[in-house]
Design a protein around this motif. Structure first.
Motif, mmCIF file in Angstrom:
data_model
loop_
_atom_site.group_PDB
_atom_site.id
_atom_site.type_symbol
_atom_site.label_atom_id
_atom_site.label_comp_id
_atom_site.label_asym_id
_atom_site.label_seq_id
_atom_site.Cartn_x
_atom_site.Cartn_y
_atom_site.Cartn_z
ATOM 1 N N GLN A 96 93.933 -61.080 3.973
ATOM 2 C CA GLN A 96 94.883 -61.850 4.767
ATOM 3 C C GLN A 96 94.775 -61.444 6.232
ATOM 4 O O GLN A 96 94.401 -60.325 6.550
ATOM 5 C CB GLN A 96 96.315 -61.598 4.301
ATOM 6 N N ILE A 97 95.138 -62.377 7.096
ATOM 7 C CA ILE A 97 95.172 -62.128 8.530
ATOM 8 C C ILE A 97 96.592 -62.395 8.994
ATOM 9 O O ILE A 97 97.185 -63.425 8.646
ATOM 10 C CB ILE A 97 94.185 -63.049 9.276
ATOM 11 N N LEU A 98 97.149 -61.466 9.764
ATOM 12 C CA LEU A 98 98.484 -61.658 10.312
ATOM 13 C C LEU A 98 98.373 -62.397 11.636
ATOM 14 O O LEU A 98 97.662 -61.967 12.536
ATOM 15 C CB LEU A 98 99.190 -60.317 10.508
ATOM 16 N N VAL A 99 99.074 -63.507 11.732
ATOM 17 C CA VAL A 99 99.006 -64.364 12.906
ATOM 18 C C VAL A 99 100.392 -64.462 13.524
ATOM 19 O O VAL A 99 101.391 -64.636 12.821
ATOM 20 C CB VAL A 99 98.511 -65.776 12.504
ATOM 21 N N ASP A 100 100.464 -64.337 14.841
ATOM 22 C CA ASP A 100 101.726 -64.495 15.543
ATOM 23 C C ASP A 100 102.038 -65.982 15.616
ATOM 24 O O ASP A 100 101.312 -66.760 16.231
ATOM 25 C CB ASP A 100 101.629 -63.889 16.944
ATOM 26 N N SER A 101 103.144 -66.378 14.992
ATOM 27 C CA SER A 101 103.483 -67.805 14.939
ATOM 28 C C SER A 101 104.199 -68.288 16.195
ATOM 29 O O SER A 101 104.498 -69.477 16.324
ATOM 30 C CB SER A 101 104.346 -68.093 13.701
ATOM 31 N N GLY A 102 104.494 -67.399 17.129
ATOM 32 C CA GLY A 102 105.100 -67.817 18.391
ATOM 33 C C GLY A 102 106.602 -67.680 18.416
ATOM 34 O O GLY A 102 107.212 -67.675 19.480
ATOM 35 N N ASP A 103 107.252 -67.572 17.261
ATOM 36 C CA ASP A 103 108.704 -67.453 17.223
ATOM 37 C C ASP A 103 109.154 -66.030 16.876
ATOM 38 O O ASP A 103 110.285 -65.816 16.468
ATOM 39 C CB ASP A 103 109.301 -68.453 16.229
ATOM 40 N N GLY A 104 108.244 -65.079 17.021
ATOM 41 C CA GLY A 104 108.585 -63.687 16.736
ATOM 42 C C GLY A 104 108.270 -63.263 15.315
ATOM 43 O O GLY A 104 108.269 -62.080 15.010
#
Length: 197
Positions: A96-104
């Motif tokens: 898995q890759i952790l991605v910053d979704s922009g909302d924290g």
């Protein structure tokens, strides 16, 4: 964590080999006599005519019933640890890759899905016969290892440029990653001539 374990194990192994080699060199060159110092009484290798393990040392425990099972058990444990260490060196595929979704909050992206997308886009490049992609590294900082099999007419420079500027850039942008370091390995496909009877 694996890097830390590797460094500690390699450091201990190197220190042990350095001490053993220095001790053998000390006795083999008879440096204690030349430089005027004495080695401890337990040291087995005192001069150029001595052997590391004498007859007494080799036969001391032969009659004891526990000796050979202990030696075999210690060697089996050592072999198991070395095999574990060897297998741990293989770069693991990123699940898995952790991605910053922009909302924290962080979103999780399936690593295999991203690999498949990069493979499909790379395989669609003109001159690429087959593409294989593996994501390695950490979940927060993935890296791509790309292997391309090129057709004989392919232009490797153009393909590498397209791979870097288009395919990997699309993957990086779509996953919301700041960077996606990558290593590419290009190999030419070999076609064998058909025999005509």
């Amino acid at each position: 964590m694996l890097k830390g374990v590797n460094r500690v194990l390699l450091g201990l192994l190197g220190l042990g080999l350095f001490a053993l080699g220095g001790g053998v060199l000390l006795g083999g060159l008879d440096l204690q006599r030349h430089w005027g110092f004495d080695v401890p009484g337990w040291w087995p290798f005192r001069g150029p005519d001595d052997v590391v393990l004498g007859t007494e040392g080799r036969t001391r425990w032969r009659e004891e019933g526990w000796w050979w099972p202990t030696v075999i058990a210690v060697l089996a444990v050592l072999l198991t640890l070395l095999l574990w260490w060897l297998l741990a060196q293989r770069r693991r595929r990123l699940g898995q890759i952790l991605v910053d979704s922009g909302d924290g909050a962080e979103a999780r992206l399936d690593g295999r899905t991203l690999e498949d997308v990069i493979e499909e886009e790379a395989q669609a490049l003109d001159g690429v016969s087959r593409a294989r992609v593996r994501l390695t590294g950490r979940r927060t900082a993935p890296a791509a290892r790309v292997r391309l099999l090129l057709e004989p007419h392919a232009d490797p420079e153009r393909i590498l440029r397209q791979l870097t500027r288009e395919t990997l850039a699309h993957a990086r942008d779509s996953a919301g990653l700041d960077r996606l370091p990558s290593k590419a390995r290009l190999r030419e496909a070999r076609h064998h001539a058909d025999r005509v009877a």
